[in-house]
Structure formats: C-alpha cells, structure tokens
Write an enzyme that holds these catalytic residues in place. Sequence first.
Site, PDB file in Angstrom:
ATOM      1  CB  ALA A  38      34.082  73.653  29.977  1.00 12.63           C
ATOM      2  CB  ALA A  39      37.933  77.623  31.965  1.00  8.91           C
ATOM      3  CB  ALA A  44      45.403  75.970  28.903  1.00  8.95           C
ATOM      4  N   GLY A  45      45.864  74.783  32.723  1.00  7.83           N
ATOM      5  CA  GLY A  45      45.521  74.817  34.028  1.00  7.83           C
ATOM      6  C   GLY A  45      45.845  76.317  34.476  1.00  7.83           C
ATOM      7  CD  GLU A 156      35.148  78.770  40.947  1.00 10.78           C
ATOM      8  OE1 GLU A 156      34.181  78.870  40.066  1.00 10.78           O
ATOM      9  OE2 GLU A 156      36.090  78.072  40.993  1.00 10.78           O
ATOM     10  CD  GLN A 193      50.712  74.019  78.602  1.00  7.89           C
ATOM     11  OE1 GLN A 193      51.578  73.669  78.226  1.00  7.89           O
ATOM     12  NE2 GLN A 193      50.274  75.020  79.528  1.00  7.89           N
ATOM     13  N   GLY A 253      42.847  60.798  67.672  1.00 10.85           N
ATOM     14  CA  GLY A 253      43.663  59.790  67.686  1.00 10.85           C
ATOM     15  C   GLY A 253      43.222  58.556  66.436  1.00 10.85           C
ATOM     16  CB  THR A 279      47.547  75.927  42.681  1.00 10.43           C
ATOM     17  OG1 THR A 279      48.503  76.836  41.799  1.00 10.43           O
ATOM     18  CG2 THR A 279      46.969  74.856  41.451  1.00 10.43           C
TER      19      THR A 279
HETATM   20  C1  LIG Z   1      38.057  69.424  42.333  1.00  9.30           C
HETATM   21  C2  LIG Z   1      38.312  70.263  41.099  1.00  9.30           C
HETATM   22  C3  LIG Z   1      37.271  70.876  40.350  1.00  9.30           C
HETATM   23  C4  LIG Z   1      37.491  71.689  39.419  1.00  9.30           C
HETATM   24  N1  LIG Z   1      36.477  72.400  38.748  1.00  9.30           N
HETATM   25  C5  LIG Z   1      36.982  73.111  37.360  1.00  9.30           C
HETATM   26  C6  LIG Z   1      35.843  73.649  36.670  1.00  9.30           C
HETATM   27  O1  LIG Z   1      34.782  73.506  37.196  1.00  9.30           O
HETATM   28  N2  LIG Z   1      36.294  74.316  35.686  1.00  9.30           N
HETATM   29  C7  LIG Z   1      37.633  74.310  35.141  1.00  9.30           C
HETATM   30  O2  LIG Z   1      37.769  74.937  34.110  1.00  9.30           O
HETATM   31  N3  LIG Z   1      38.689  73.816  35.904  1.00  9.30           N
HETATM   32  C8  LIG Z   1      38.327  73.269  36.848  1.00  9.30           C
HETATM   33  N4  LIG Z   1      39.174  72.462  37.871  1.00  9.30           N
HETATM   34  C9  LIG Z   1      40.711  72.821  37.188  1.00  9.30           C
HETATM   35  C10 LIG Z   1      41.363  73.843  38.160  1.00  9.30           C
HETATM   36  O3  LIG Z   1      40.976  75.030  37.802  1.00  9.30           O
HETATM   37  C11 LIG Z   1      42.877  73.546  37.723  1.00  9.30           C
HETATM   38  O4  LIG Z   1      43.187  72.389  38.420  1.00  9.30           O
HETATM   39  C12 LIG Z   1      44.056  74.635  38.332  1.00  9.30           C
HETATM   40  O5  LIG Z   1      43.941  75.788  37.544  1.00  9.30           O
HETATM   41  C13 LIG Z   1      45.451  74.109  38.139  1.00  9.30           C
HETATM   42  O6  LIG Z   1      45.574  73.691  37.041  1.00  9.30           O
HETATM   43  P1  LIG Z   1      46.339  72.285  36.789  1.00  9.30           P
HETATM   44  O7  LIG Z   1      45.725  71.226  37.661  1.00  9.30           O
HETATM   45  O8  LIG Z   1      46.442  71.949  35.280  1.00  9.30           O
HETATM   46  O9  LIG Z   1      47.878  72.356  37.208  1.00  9.30           O
HETATM   47  P2  LIG Z   1      49.094  73.139  36.727  1.00  9.30           P
HETATM   48  O10 LIG Z   1      48.938  74.382  36.117  1.00  9.30           O
HETATM   49  O11 LIG Z   1      49.726  71.963  35.683  1.00  9.30           O
HETATM   50  O12 LIG Z   1      50.039  72.989  37.777  1.00  9.30           O
HETATM   51  C14 LIG Z   1      50.827  72.169  38.298  1.00  9.30           C
HETATM   52  C15 LIG Z   1      51.601  72.646  39.514  1.00  9.30           C
HETATM   53  O13 LIG Z   1      52.411  73.786  39.003  1.00  9.30           O
HETATM   54  C16 LIG Z   1      52.394  74.861  39.839  1.00  9.30           C
HETATM   55  N5  LIG Z   1      52.454  76.058  39.038  1.00  9.30           N
HETATM   56  C17 LIG Z   1      52.035  76.275  37.750  1.00  9.30           C
HETATM   57  N6  LIG Z   1      52.050  77.352  37.296  1.00  9.30           N
HETATM   58  C18 LIG Z   1      52.864  78.012  38.082  1.00  9.30           C
HETATM   59  C19 LIG Z   1      53.424  79.452  38.335  1.00  9.30           C
HETATM   60  N7  LIG Z   1      53.600  80.457  37.567  1.00  9.30           N
HETATM   61  N8  LIG Z   1      53.864  79.803  39.453  1.00  9.30           N
HETATM   62  C20 LIG Z   1      54.287  78.632  40.607  1.00  9.30           C
HETATM   63  N9  LIG Z   1      53.625  77.514  40.537  1.00  9.30           N
HETATM   64  C21 LIG Z   1      52.932  77.062  39.347  1.00  9.30           C
HETATM   65  C22 LIG Z   1      50.607  74.622  40.156  1.00  9.30           C
HETATM   66  O14 LIG Z   1      50.664  75.629  41.509  1.00  9.30           O
HETATM   67  C23 LIG Z   1      50.829  73.229  40.690  1.00  9.30           C
HETATM   68  O15 LIG Z   1      51.555  72.995  41.972  1.00  9.30           O
HETATM   69  C24 LIG Z   1      38.877  71.784  38.847  1.00  9.30           C
HETATM   70  C25 LIG Z   1      40.014  71.431  39.746  1.00  9.30           C
HETATM   71  C26 LIG Z   1      39.638  70.172  40.568  1.00  9.30           C
HETATM   72  C27 LIG Z   1      40.672  69.543  41.512  1.00  9.30           C
END
Ligand SMILES: Cc1cc2nc3c(=O)[nH]c(=O)nc-3n(C[C@H](O)[C@H](O)[C@H](O)COP(=O)(O)OP(=O)(O)OC[C@H]3O[C@@H](n4cnc5c(N)ncnc54)[C@H](O)[C@@H]3O)c2cc1C
Length: 293
Positions: A38-39, A44-45, A156, A193, A253, A279
């Site tokens: 859980a991060a 904070a993604g 990972e 082709q 198809g 991402t």
């Molecule tokens: C199926 C699934 C399982 C997951 N499992 C876990 C888990 O077990 N534990 C956990 O902690 N998390 C988990 N996650 C979360 C995952 O790590 C995050 O979704 C990921 O880090 C992106 O964060 P966000 O979704 O908040 O997107 P955001 O960070 O909000 O990004 C939104 C968009 O902006 C872009 N963006 C953001 N910053 C930049 C930058 N500096 N430069 C260019 N583009 C940028 C991103 O690429 C994306 O297109 C999971 C996600 C999914 C879909």
Amino acid sequence: MNAHIWAGEMPLLTFGSEEQKEKYLPLLCREGWIASHAASEPQAGSDLYSLKTTAQKHGDKYILNGHKHYVTNGTIADLFIIFANVDPSLGKEGLTAFVIEKDTPGLVVQKSTSTMGVRTAQVAEATLENCEVSASNRLGEEGAGLAIFNHSMEWERGFILASAVGTMERLLEHSIRYARTHRQFGQAIGKFQLVANKLVDMKLRLESAKAHLYKVAWMKENKKMALMEASMANLYISEAWVQSSLEAIEVHGAYGYLTNTELERELRDAIGSKFYSGTSEIQRVVIGKFLGL
Ligand SMILES: Cc1cc2nc3c(=O)[nH]c(=O)nc-3n(C[C@H](O)[C@H](O)[C@H](O)COP(=O)(O)OP(=O)(O)OC[C@H]3O[C@@H](n4cnc5c(N)ncnc54)[C@H](O)[C@@H]3O)c2cc1C
C-alpha cells in the site's frame, strides 16, 4: 501473485529484521498468507514521494494516519507493507515502510469500484485511523522507505509482465491457427499480406519482449542493479501486449469482438499494465534519467 512476491515478500526478505523474516516469510511462502503493498494515495500516484500518510512516533510506538488506494489484494491480504512519512518536513527522506497485519485496530480495508481489467486481482482502499503499531513493525530504518520502494519497483517492473509474455505467445498461436483456417475470397486470410503482417509484428513483439524480460532475469541472477532495464522491460512489454491483443482481435474479425472468445479480456488486462508499477510515461521518465536527460 506478483503483488505478493515482488512488493510483499521481496522487501521483507531484503530489509526485514531476523524476527520479521522468521515470523512472516514462512507464513507468506508456505501457509497461504497473502501480502499487499500500500503506497499509492489519491494525490500521490506517479509522485509517490509526496504521500500524505504520516507515522508519528510515540515512545516505542508509531501512530499511522492516512488513506491508500489501488491496493492490490487489499481485501484478501493478511499482511500489508504500508508506506508513510515519519516527518513530512524531511520530504522523501522521511519515507518509512511498516509491516502491518490485517486485523490491526485502525486499519480499515474496503473494496474499490471495479476495474476495466485484471479483475482476478481486485484493488482496495485502505484507511489508517490512529493505527498504532510497535517499532518492531517498522521495515528497515526510519527514512529507508525510498530505498525499499525502489527495490520493490525494480523487481516488480522487471518481472510482473513475465506472464504477459506467455499470453502474447498464446495470442500469436491462436491468431496463426485462425489465419490459416478461416477463409475469405476463396483463400485462408493469412495469405493476405495485410493480415500476415499483423502476425509477423506480433512475433517480433513477442521475441523482443522475451529479450527484455530475460535480460532483467539474467542481471538479477548475477546480482546486478537493473533499475533502467526493469523500466525498459515494463514499458516495452506493456505496450507490446496492448498492441498484440488489439491485433489478435483484428485478425479474428467480429469473432474476436465476442466476449466468449476471451480476446477482449486480454486487451482489458493489457491496458492495466500501462498503469501499475508506474505508468508508461513514468517508465520513460526513469529511462530518460538514466540517459542523463
Ligand atoms: C490494476 C492496478 C493495480 C495497482 N496496484 C497497486 C498496489 O498494489 N499498490 C499501490 O500502491 N498502487 C497500486 N496501483 C497504483 C499505481 O501504482 C498508480 O496507478 C500509478 O503509479 C499511477 O498513479 P495514478 O493512477 O495516481 O496516476 P497519476 O500519477 O495521477 O497520473 C495521471 C497521468 O499523468 C501522467 N503523469 C504524471 N506525472 C507525470 C510526469 N512527471 N511526466 C509525465 N507524465 C506524468 C501519468 O503518466 C498519467 O498518464 C495499481 C494500479 C492499477 C491500475
């Protein structure tokens, strides 16, 4: 399995105290316990280091408060690796990881809304409300969270898509079989082709994906750091998997568009791989940094 192994067992194996390893690794490896990592948080993604969950120290205890989302395995996990900040004024230097068992008071886990794909591994929300844990629940030192997170991501990102390489192989086999047997304009569609080229590209992507994966495997087997190679493997395989799933549907198809052929499920699952473990954009950012950009 991937969340459990790479972001659950591996950090415990590398950073855990002897007591933590003796207590938890047999449960996780042999006794059916499931681990969760859980991060991520709503703000904070990609910018994980700005996470808001705090862990305030009181004597030999920590009190955690915050909210996590997208926690894979959350609703079925026995053990959570949870990232918090022990001193937000330190920024990422304050990041610290904790090993917390599921029934710990103050840790509440709820299923999230359903996802487009990867539906066999559901994500959850986890709230920490005055969740009190002992200092012995801390994984590594205070401030080691950054190193622990990067270590988990190296494993990972490197290996989470190994099974996708197998999926791409199966998609190719099914598509070749269909292209050899399904006929239009008096001949097998694989003789056109435009159709054959899709199969050739799928084969190229499959072999390139294998090369990326096996390189990271070789590097880790030889105890080398593979942060950039893991990001390259993750980026390449996820994008190749999406493209090959789409082309497998096209080769079949309208038959490929039916849910009972299960090809559309592969595409939905593949799209998810562009987000978890970072991402595609973030993998490009990581690789760019290694290139000195
Ligand atoms: C199926 C699934 C399982 C997951 N499992 C876990 C888990 O077990 N534990 C956990 O902690 N998390 C988990 N996650 C979360 C995952 O790590 C995050 O979704 C990921 O880090 C992106 O964060 P966000 O979704 O908040 O997107 P955001 O960070 O909000 O990004 C939104 C968009 O902006 C872009 N963006 C953001 N910053 C930049 C930058 N500096 N430069 C260019 N583009 C940028 C991103 O690429 C994306 O297109 C999971 C996600 C999914 C879909």
